[in-house]
Scaffold this active site. Structure first.
Site, PDB file in Angstrom:
ATOM      1  N   ALA A  65      -5.694   3.033 -11.694  1.00 36.45           N
ATOM      2  CA  ALA A  65      -4.416   2.909 -12.322  1.00 36.45           C
ATOM      3  C   ALA A  65      -3.547   1.432 -11.969  1.00 36.45           C
ATOM      4  O   ALA A  65      -3.943   0.758 -11.244  1.00 36.45           O
ATOM      5  CB  ALA A  65      -3.663   4.003 -12.065  1.00 36.45           C
ATOM      6  N   GLY A 108      -8.159   5.465 -10.255  1.00 37.85           N
ATOM      7  CA  GLY A 108      -8.423   6.554 -11.544  1.00 37.85           C
ATOM      8  C   GLY A 108     -10.065   5.601 -12.236  1.00 37.85           C
ATOM      9  O   GLY A 108     -10.048   6.119 -13.067  1.00 37.85           O
ATOM     10  N   GLU A 111     -12.511   7.543 -11.427  1.00 38.21           N
ATOM     11  CA  GLU A 111     -11.899   9.299 -11.756  1.00 38.21           C
ATOM     12  C   GLU A 111     -12.207   9.217 -13.048  1.00 38.21           C
ATOM     13  O   GLU A 111     -12.941  10.445 -13.092  1.00 38.21           O
ATOM     14  CB  GLU A 111     -10.484  10.237 -11.114  1.00 38.21           C
ATOM     15  CG  GLU A 111      -9.861   9.474 -10.197  1.00 38.21           C
ATOM     16  CD  GLU A 111      -8.752   9.621  -9.552  1.00 38.21           C
ATOM     17  OE1 GLU A 111      -7.894   8.586  -9.818  1.00 38.21           O
ATOM     18  OE2 GLU A 111      -8.342  10.362  -8.651  1.00 38.21           O
ATOM     19  N   GLU A 131      -7.008   4.347  -2.889  1.00 40.70           N
ATOM     20  CA  GLU A 131      -5.544   4.672  -3.553  1.00 40.70           C
ATOM     21  C   GLU A 131      -4.162   4.283  -1.981  1.00 40.70           C
ATOM     22  O   GLU A 131      -3.703   4.504  -1.788  1.00 40.70           O
ATOM     23  CB  GLU A 131      -5.274   6.003  -3.957  1.00 40.70           C
ATOM     24  CG  GLU A 131      -5.482   5.957  -5.343  1.00 40.70           C
ATOM     25  CD  GLU A 131      -6.817   6.065  -5.936  1.00 40.70           C
ATOM     26  OE1 GLU A 131      -7.908   6.165  -4.691  1.00 40.70           O
ATOM     27  OE2 GLU A 131      -6.899   6.197  -6.872  1.00 40.70           O
TER      28      GLU A 131
HETATM   29  N1  CAA Z   1      -3.665  -2.530 -11.568  1.00 41.77           N
HETATM   30  C1  CAA Z   1      -3.138  -3.719 -11.759  1.00 41.77           C
HETATM   31  N2  CAA Z   1      -3.577  -4.801 -11.885  1.00 41.77           N
HETATM   32  C2  CAA Z   1      -4.975  -5.312 -11.831  1.00 41.77           C
HETATM   33  C3  CAA Z   1      -5.546  -3.869 -10.549  1.00 41.77           C
HETATM   34  C4  CAA Z   1      -5.088  -2.880 -10.912  1.00 41.77           C
HETATM   35  N3  CAA Z   1      -4.627  -1.438 -10.073  1.00 41.77           N
HETATM   36  N4  CAA Z   1      -6.787  -4.730 -10.366  1.00 41.77           N
HETATM   37  C5  CAA Z   1      -7.021  -5.706 -10.166  1.00 41.77           C
HETATM   38  N5  CAA Z   1      -5.875  -6.434 -11.411  1.00 41.77           N
HETATM   39  C6  CAA Z   1      -5.597  -7.765 -11.702  1.00 41.77           C
HETATM   40  C7  CAA Z   1      -4.775  -8.501 -10.422  1.00 41.77           C
HETATM   41  O1  CAA Z   1      -3.612  -7.988  -9.713  1.00 41.77           O
HETATM   42  C8  CAA Z   1      -5.664  -9.463 -10.983  1.00 41.77           C
HETATM   43  O2  CAA Z   1      -4.345  -9.866 -11.865  1.00 41.77           O
HETATM   44  P1  CAA Z   1      -3.637 -11.740 -11.846  1.00 41.77           P
HETATM   45  O3  CAA Z   1      -5.108 -12.327 -12.199  1.00 41.77           O
HETATM   46  O4  CAA Z   1      -2.346 -11.520 -12.834  1.00 41.77           O
HETATM   47  O5  CAA Z   1      -3.301 -11.491 -10.600  1.00 41.77           O
HETATM   48  C9  CAA Z   1      -6.696 -10.234 -11.828  1.00 41.77           C
HETATM   49  O6  CAA Z   1      -7.530  -8.011 -12.581  1.00 41.77           O
HETATM   50  C10 CAA Z   1      -7.859 -10.081 -11.094  1.00 41.77           C
HETATM   51  O7  CAA Z   1      -8.036  -9.208  -9.768  1.00 41.77           O
HETATM   52  P2  CAA Z   1      -8.140  -9.826  -8.213  1.00 41.77           P
HETATM   53  O8  CAA Z   1      -7.649 -11.118  -8.468  1.00 41.77           O
HETATM   54  O9  CAA Z   1      -7.711  -9.664  -7.268  1.00 41.77           O
HETATM   55  O10 CAA Z   1      -9.915  -9.714  -8.670  1.00 41.77           O
HETATM   56  P3  CAA Z   1     -10.544  -9.631  -7.131  1.00 41.77           P
HETATM   57  O11 CAA Z   1     -12.036  -9.753  -7.822  1.00 41.77           O
HETATM   58  O12 CAA Z   1     -10.523 -10.574  -6.529  1.00 41.77           O
HETATM   59  O13 CAA Z   1     -10.634  -8.023  -6.926  1.00 41.77           O
HETATM   60  C11 CAA Z   1     -10.868  -5.832  -6.870  1.00 41.77           C
HETATM   61  C12 CAA Z   1     -10.968  -7.186  -7.816  1.00 41.77           C
HETATM   62  C13 CAA Z   1     -11.736  -5.601  -4.984  1.00 41.77           C
HETATM   63  C14 CAA Z   1     -10.841  -4.789  -8.118  1.00 41.77           C
HETATM   64  C15 CAA Z   1      -9.155  -5.860  -6.697  1.00 41.77           C
HETATM   65  O14 CAA Z   1      -8.088  -6.625  -7.827  1.00 41.77           O
HETATM   66  C16 CAA Z   1      -8.151  -4.635  -6.490  1.00 41.77           C
HETATM   67  O15 CAA Z   1      -8.549  -4.256  -4.632  1.00 41.77           O
HETATM   68  N6  CAA Z   1      -7.381  -4.277  -7.722  1.00 41.77           N
HETATM   69  C17 CAA Z   1      -6.880  -3.149  -7.209  1.00 41.77           C
HETATM   70  C18 CAA Z   1      -8.309  -1.840  -6.796  1.00 41.77           C
HETATM   71  C19 CAA Z   1      -7.071  -0.042  -6.287  1.00 41.77           C
HETATM   72  O16 CAA Z   1      -6.166  -0.217  -5.429  1.00 41.77           O
HETATM   73  N7  CAA Z   1      -6.953   0.202  -7.170  1.00 41.77           N
HETATM   74  C20 CAA Z   1      -6.402   1.720  -7.641  1.00 41.77           C
HETATM   75  C21 CAA Z   1      -5.393   2.256  -8.067  1.00 41.77           C
HETATM   76  S1  CAA Z   1      -4.271   3.138  -7.878  1.00 41.77           S
HETATM   77  C22 CAA Z   1      -4.894   4.600  -8.368  1.00 41.77           C
HETATM   78  O17 CAA Z   1      -5.963   4.312  -8.921  1.00 41.77           O
HETATM   79  C23 CAA Z   1      -3.969   6.063  -8.527  1.00 41.77           C
HETATM   80  C24 CAA Z   1      -5.044   6.993  -9.509  1.00 41.77           C
HETATM   81  O18 CAA Z   1      -5.641   7.456  -8.784  1.00 41.77           O
HETATM   82  C25 CAA Z   1      -4.890   7.672 -11.012  1.00 41.77           C
END
Ligand code: CAA
Length: 257
Positions: A65, A108, A111, A131
């Site tokens: 998400a 998400g 999921e 999460e």
């Molecule tokens: N939401 C918003 N933006 C996201 C994102 C997310 N879930 N995942 C990645 N991005 C964005 C980053 O902020 C970044 O944007 P900027 O360039 O503007 O800073 C861009 O995508 C590229 O990401 P990274 O620079 O972080 O890329 P990376 O290769 O270094 O890392 C990653 C990749 C490990 C996937 C890392 O991006 C990450 O940990 N993302 C979040 C994963 C996460 O926590 N997901 C769960 C979300 S909560 C949820 O999903 C609730 C539910 O149950 C529905």
């Protein structure tokens, strides 16, 4: 309608949705989910579509998400708005849905993939429910579908620590139907979807409903349910055609009726 966050195309009787927010690793925001739901509504209503594929990019199926969009949310608004309930459109699809997953399928994204019926992973796929690291928990079925798919011990570790599974682990644990080289992912997913889309739609849809019923009922009820659907299929022209084709040693030509 033009879509901003997804690409939508058809290939024969297969409808394909490609998640497309490359700058955010396909993070699932409200706009993307609304577009995905609309595309699915259209494919479901289209008699020319027999199977749907959902895919992302080589780097990310979806990284969860959209955290930045969620950041300002607060309870009780999350509750009164029933936040995230609109995400279950994929799970409510009556036609089969194949997920072709490469790269990150996190939160998400994992999921969403688990809401699909057949999950084919590229060898670079990563599955996780991170999460907990954000101070929340899975909210679109992760703690439930993951547990049913791979069992309590592994699901608990993933949900409580955020540990990611490699594609090979996901295959071994039964989360995905199989793993293919990244370069072959789209072709393999299309091959599976094409095969399904060429079969009799009533029998395909009833079969999907029957397999899903296994998660919701007792064995005795499920077997009764399956038998009734099985019996009903003898009312279709496709059953006559399928069996006649076998006896005549030719390919069946189904009319989805
Ligand atoms: N939401 C918003 N933006 C996201 C994102 C997310 N879930 N995942 C990645 N991005 C964005 C980053 O902020 C970044 O944007 P900027 O360039 O503007 O800073 C861009 O995508 C590229 O990401 P990274 O620079 O972080 O890329 P990376 O290769 O270094 O890392 C990653 C990749 C490990 C996937 C890392 O991006 C990450 O940990 N993302 C979040 C994963 C996460 O926590 N997901 C769960 C979300 S909560 C949820 O999903 C609730 C539910 O149950 C529905």
């Amino acid at each position: 309608m033009a879509y901003d966050n997804i690409h939508v195309e058809t290939n024969g009787r297969v409808g394909i949705v490609t998640l497309h927010r490359p700058k955010a690793l396909n993070a699932l925001n409200n706009a993307l989910i609304a577009e995905l739901n609309l595309a699915l509504d259209k494919f479901e209503a289209d008699a020319g579509i027999g199977c749907i594929v959902i895919t992302g990019s080589e780097r990310a199926f979806a990284a969860g998400a959209d955290i930045k969009e969620m950041q300002p949310l607060a309870f009780p608004g999350t509750y009164t708005d029933d936040f995230i309930s609109s995400w279950d459109r994929v799970a409510r699809c009556r036609k089969p849905v194949v997920a072709a997953v490469a790269g990150y399928a996190l939160g998400g994204g994992c999921e969403l993939a688990m809401m699909c019926d057949i999950l084919i992973a590229a060898d670079n796929a990563r599955f996780g429910q991170p999460e907990i690291q954000l101070g929340i928990m899975p909210g679109a079925g992760g703690s439930q579908r993951l547990t049913r798919a791979i069992g309590k011990a592994k699901a608990m570790e993933m949900c409580l620590t955020g540990r990611q599974l490699t594609a090979e682990e996901a295959d071994r644990y039964g989360l995905v139907s199989r793993v293919v080289p990244l370069a072959e992912l789209q072709a393999e997913a299309m091959k599976v979807a094409d095969k399904i889309a060429g079969l009799s739609l009533p029998s395909v849809m009833l079969t999907k409903e029957s397999v899903n019923r296994a998660f919701e009922t007792t064995l005795a009820e499920g077997i009764r349910f399956e038998r009734r659907l099985f019996q009903a299929l003898f009312a279709t022209a496709d059953q006559k055609e399928g069996m006649a084709a076998f006896a005549d040693k030719r390919s069946a030509s189904f009319k989805n009726a």
